[in-house]
Design a protein around this motif. Structure first.
Motif, PDB file in Angstrom:
ATOM      1  N   HIS B  44       0.823  -1.208   0.000  1.00  7.25           N
ATOM      2  CA  HIS B  44       0.000   0.000   0.000  1.00  7.25           C
ATOM      3  C   HIS B  44       0.859   1.262   0.000  1.00  7.25           C
ATOM      4  O   HIS B  44       0.609   2.182  -0.774  1.00  7.25           O
ATOM      5  CB  HIS B  44      -0.920  -0.030   1.224  1.00  7.25           C
ATOM      6  N   THR B  93      -5.650   3.442  -2.884  1.00  9.78           N
ATOM      7  CA  THR B  93      -6.877   3.778  -2.147  1.00  9.78           C
ATOM      8  C   THR B  93      -7.601   2.509  -1.715  1.00  9.78           C
ATOM      9  O   THR B  93      -8.065   2.405  -0.567  1.00  9.78           O
ATOM     10  CB  THR B  93      -7.811   4.619  -3.036  1.00  9.78           C
ATOM     11  N   GLY B  96      -5.673   0.700   0.952  1.00  5.12           N
ATOM     12  CA  GLY B  96      -5.783   1.477   2.176  1.00  5.12           C
ATOM     13  C   GLY B  96      -7.133   1.307   2.831  1.00  5.12           C
ATOM     14  O   GLY B  96      -7.235   1.170   4.061  1.00  5.12           O
ATOM     15  N   ALA B  97      -8.178   1.299   2.012  1.00  9.99           N
ATOM     16  CA  ALA B  97      -9.525   1.150   2.562  1.00  9.99           C
ATOM     17  C   ALA B  97      -9.706  -0.235   3.183  1.00  9.99           C
ATOM     18  O   ALA B  97     -10.320  -0.374   4.247  1.00  9.99           O
ATOM     19  CB  ALA B  97     -10.552   1.393   1.463  1.00  9.99           C
ATOM     20  N   ALA B 100      -7.940  -0.219   6.427  1.00 11.42           N
ATOM     21  CA  ALA B 100      -8.668   0.594   7.394  1.00 11.42           C
ATOM     22  C   ALA B 100      -9.855  -0.194   7.959  1.00 11.42           C
ATOM     23  O   ALA B 100     -10.163  -0.098   9.150  1.00 11.42           O
ATOM     24  CB  ALA B 100      -9.142   1.890   6.741  1.00 11.42           C
ATOM     25  N   TYR B 107     -14.204   1.492   6.267  1.00 14.61           N
ATOM     26  CA  TYR B 107     -13.412   1.627   5.058  1.00 14.61           C
ATOM     27  C   TYR B 107     -12.868   3.049   4.893  1.00 14.61           C
ATOM     28  O   TYR B 107     -11.800   3.236   4.334  1.00 14.61           O
ATOM     29  CB  TYR B 107     -14.254   1.289   3.820  1.00 14.61           C
ATOM     30  N   TRP B 108     -13.613   4.012   5.352  1.00 13.32           N
ATOM     31  CA  TRP B 108     -13.198   5.400   5.087  1.00 13.32           C
ATOM     32  C   TRP B 108     -13.253   6.220   6.370  1.00 13.32           C
ATOM     33  O   TRP B 108     -14.204   6.158   7.115  1.00 13.32           O
ATOM     34  CB  TRP B 108     -14.142   6.029   4.050  1.00 13.32           C
ATOM     35  N   ASP B 111      -9.191  10.413   7.085  1.00 13.60           N
ATOM     36  CA  ASP B 111      -7.808  10.630   7.481  1.00 13.60           C
ATOM     37  C   ASP B 111      -7.152  11.497   6.408  1.00 13.60           C
ATOM     38  O   ASP B 111      -7.400  11.299   5.217  1.00 13.60           O
ATOM     39  CB  ASP B 111      -7.112   9.264   7.575  1.00 13.60           C
ATOM     40  N   ARG B 113      -4.424  11.580   4.911  1.00 16.80           N
ATOM     41  CA  ARG B 113      -3.751  10.908   3.798  1.00 16.80           C
ATOM     42  C   ARG B 113      -4.754  10.241   2.873  1.00 16.80           C
ATOM     43  O   ARG B 113      -4.576  10.238   1.665  1.00 16.80           O
ATOM     44  CB  ARG B 113      -2.757   9.879   4.325  1.00 16.80           C
ATOM     45  N   GLN B 114      -5.801   9.678   3.457  1.00 12.89           N
ATOM     46  CA  GLN B 114      -6.835   9.088   2.626  1.00 12.89           C
ATOM     47  C   GLN B 114      -7.454  10.129   1.718  1.00 12.89           C
ATOM     48  O   GLN B 114      -7.678   9.895   0.538  1.00 12.89           O
ATOM     49  CB  GLN B 114      -7.950   8.478   3.497  1.00 12.89           C
ATOM     50  N   THR B 115      -7.757  11.291   2.321  1.00 14.31           N
ATOM     51  CA  THR B 115      -8.388  12.355   1.538  1.00 14.31           C
ATOM     52  C   THR B 115      -7.447  12.866   0.466  1.00 14.31           C
ATOM     53  O   THR B 115      -7.876  13.146  -0.653  1.00 14.31           O
ATOM     54  CB  THR B 115      -8.813  13.500   2.457  1.00 14.31           C
TER      55      THR B 115
END
Lengths: 228, 228, 212
Positions: B44, B93, B96-97, B100, B107-108, B111, B113-115
């Protein structure tokens, strides 16, 4: 005849005057923009309403919606400045006559005045309909001015980009929203501060910096966007 | 000799990446308190890293196109970078989801970094949508390059603004990397670094392939083109 | 700016060499060359789709050719950059349009400000081509639109005229006036004319046939 500087300003002014003159004779953009903004506003306030959103959450949520309404209204009405030139084929005459930087600034000035008018119309109505008291109206005015400028600058450049493409309507939103996202976030943050009576934090500085960067990028990139 | 290295290097890369995969599952221990799911980190993180490298590369190549003589190869390079950036970004993504979900049950999380990776994906998609809407080769290259440069100017603001935005989420989450690095032991670091190197090399190899394919496609189009 | 009445010592020349331009898979121009000097007109002929308009747009700086060179110089100096060339040429083309909500005079005044030309020149030209200054540009007939295109093209006293179907839609009076204007222009300037409706034009330097 005249020194170079004043004729550049004369060019930019001529573009600005031409935009408004054409607009006032058709009233197209103003009426569409105002109507769109107002309709969106009514939809939002009817769905949420002063009773729908709990008071405690109102100050967090309502600033977001105000900026969403403004953003979508700008997306609905502003790209026309360049799209119209291409579609009515006046762009050729303009390409052969205008200095790109003067053209960009003239169009930007027009966009600014349109957004200012839009904000002046929508914001008081929104605050009244949502019963949202603002503790620092001065800060709100600053946020509207700074973010309104950023909206104008970013939208003008993106409008120039998509005007030469197909499917311009949806393409503007697709291209502009990622670019305008930082602006939106900063504007919401400052608006929240204004509503809550907090002093403006680093967000205001960053917003002004964003405006400066987008303006510089616009001035640098526009000649390449406008002319082959 | 050059063709020998050209044939050998992809195989070396393949071996390296196989080694990384084996190391991720067999050599490195799971992170303290994370069980086996932390192994996704080895894939990831490099994917996200590559996605951002691609973003930067697209911006730089676009600048080179606009201000370095409008050479078509820079345009092809920028487009290839965006395509790969999108592919790696989507993978980053998704991985990462998934992680998470395992880690925090959702899943979301918004965060920062996610955004950030999500907004980067929006930029990539917008760039490719713009290219799809422009038929003429010269116009397409010029306008998409301008948009890429605009994206490059605007993106850093998201980096500064986003972490503050996270304060507004109702469930602040620990940032993945920070926790990972504190607990990472030497073996994990080794595998992670090897994976980063491998993925970066993979990106450059794929990018090179993509550019060559695009050039051949263009050459074929000009050879078998229609006469009016 | 060139002041009228001063005859330059070195004539202006336009030279283009091996121009290539394609649109997607369509190769419209494949190695077109030509030259024209002050006092001359170059006629460009060819069937529909042979690339006449594309060539003129390349010469005007509205399109960049895929290959080849275009050199336009005034006063014997270095060739002008594409941006300068774009602003110096006078261009007439069927798809040239003006702002429909503005009057004819307002349109020319706007472009005169952009081009930094004298504002009175617009009114003089309108008088010459026989257009009512206060007519809305959107209310013009096709023949009157063509006269407006001529007036616009000559606003800034260009030395190079690029004319694409210049006499299209003009009635006899309109064609007479525009031919007079062209003859006056060719006294000191140069012109490239594509698809002339009738081929009687004085001072023709050469003919470029794009064929097909």
């Amino acid at each position: 005849m005249w020194p170079a500087a004043s004729t550049w300003a004369a060019e930019a002014t001529a573009v600005f005057v031409k935009e408004w003159r054409c607009e006032l004779r058709t009233r197209y953009a103003l009426s569409t923009l105002a109507l769109f903004a107002f309709t969106t506003l009514v939809v939002v306030s009817v769905s949420l309403g002063p009773l729908g959103v709990a008071r405690s959450q109102g100050s967090a949520v309502l600033p977001v919606l105000l900026w969403v309404i403004l953003l979508f209204s700008v997306a609905a009405g502003l790209p026309r400045t360049f799209v119209q030139e291409e579609e009515s084929q006046t762009a050729t005459a303009l390409r052969l006559s205008a200095t790109p930087s003067a053209l960009f600034c003239g169009k930007l000035a027009y966009g600014l005045t349109v957004i200012a008018a839009l904000e002046a119309l929508i914001t008081p109505v929104y605050l009244a309909m949502m019963s949202l008291p603002v503790r620092s109206p001065g800060l709100l005015a600053v946020a509207l001015a700074a973010a309104g400028y950023g909206l104008a600058a970013g939208s003008t450049l993106v409008a120039a980009i998509i005007a030469q493409a197909r499917s311009k309507g949806t393409l503007f939103a697709v291209l502009a929203f990622p670019v305008l996202l930082p602006l939106l976030l900063l504007a919401v943050e400052i608006t929240r501060d204004a509503v809550g009576g907090d002093p403006a934090g680093v967000a205001l500085t960053q917003l002004i910096l964003y405006d400066a960067c987008v303006t510089t990028a616009g001035l640098m990139l526009f000649p390449a966007v406008w002319n082959p | 000799m050059e063709s020998l290295t050209k044939t050998i290097l992809p195989w070396l890369l393949w071996l390296w990446l196989v080694g990384v995969i084996l190391g991720a599952f067999l050599y490195a221990p799971p992170a303290v308190g994370f069980r086996g799911s932390s192994r996704i980190l080895f894939f990831h993180v490099p994917m996200a890293w590559v996605s951002f490298v691609a973003f930067l590369a697209a911006g730089v190549e676009s600048l080179r196109y606009l201000y370095g003589g409008r050479a078509p190869r820079h345009d092809r390079s920028a487009a290839a970078a965006v395509e790969l950036g999108l592919a790696f970004g989507v993978l980053a993504t998704v991985t990462g989801a998934l992680w998470a979900k395992v880690m925090w049950g959702a899943y979301w999380n918004w965060d920062p970094r996610q955004t950030s990776i999500l907004v980067a994906l929006l930029f990539y998609a917008a760039y490719l949508a713009l290219r799809a809407a422009l038929e003429d080769r010269e116009t397409r290259a010029r306008l998409s390059a301008a948009y890429a440069v605009l994206g490059l100017v605007v993106a850093p603001f998201l980096y500064f603004v986003m972490p503050r935005m996270a304060e507004f989420t109702l469930h602040p989450e620990p940032v993945i990397n920070r926790t990972g690095k504190v607990d990472m032991d030497g073996k994990m670091v080794l595998v992670l670094m090897s994976s980063l190197a491998g993925f970066t090399a993979l990106y450059f190899w794929l990018h090179n392939l993509q550019c060559r394919i695009a050039e051949l496609a263009e050459r074929r189009a000009s050879l078998e083109g229609d006469r009016p | 700016m060139i002041h009228p009445g001063i005859v330059p010592l070195v004539p202006a020349t336009l030279r283009f060499d091996q121009i290539r331009r394609r649109f997607g898979r369509l190769a419209v121009l494949e190695g077109v060359s030509g030259a024209v000097s002050a006092g001359e007109a170059l006629l460009v002929t060819g069937r529909n789709g042979s690339g006449k308009s594309t060539l003129l747009r390349c010469l005007a700086g509205l399109l960049v050719p895929d290959a080849g060179t275009i050199e336009y110089q005034e006063d014997g100096g270095t060739p002008l950059e594409i941006g300068e060339r774009r602003r110096r040429v006078g261009f007439v083309s069927p798809d040239l349009a003006f702002y429909g909500e503005l009057t004819v005079a307002e349109n020319l005044a706007f472009f005169a400000r952009l081009r930094r030309a004298e504002l009175t020149r617009g009114l003089d030209l309108l008088d010459r081509v026989g257009l009512p200054p206060d007519r809305r540009a959107g209310a013009l007939s096709s023949g009157m639109r063509q006269r407006l295109r001529w007036a616009w093209a000559l606003l800034h006293r260009p030395r190079l005229l690029l004319l694409d179907e210049p006499f299209q839609n003009l009635d006899a009076a309109g064609e007479r006036v525009t031919r007079e204007l062209l003859a006056e222009h060719l006294a000191g300037g140069l012109a490239v004319i594509a698809n002339p409706s009738s081929l009687e034009i004085d001072r023709v330097a050469g003919r470029l046939d794009l064929g097909r």
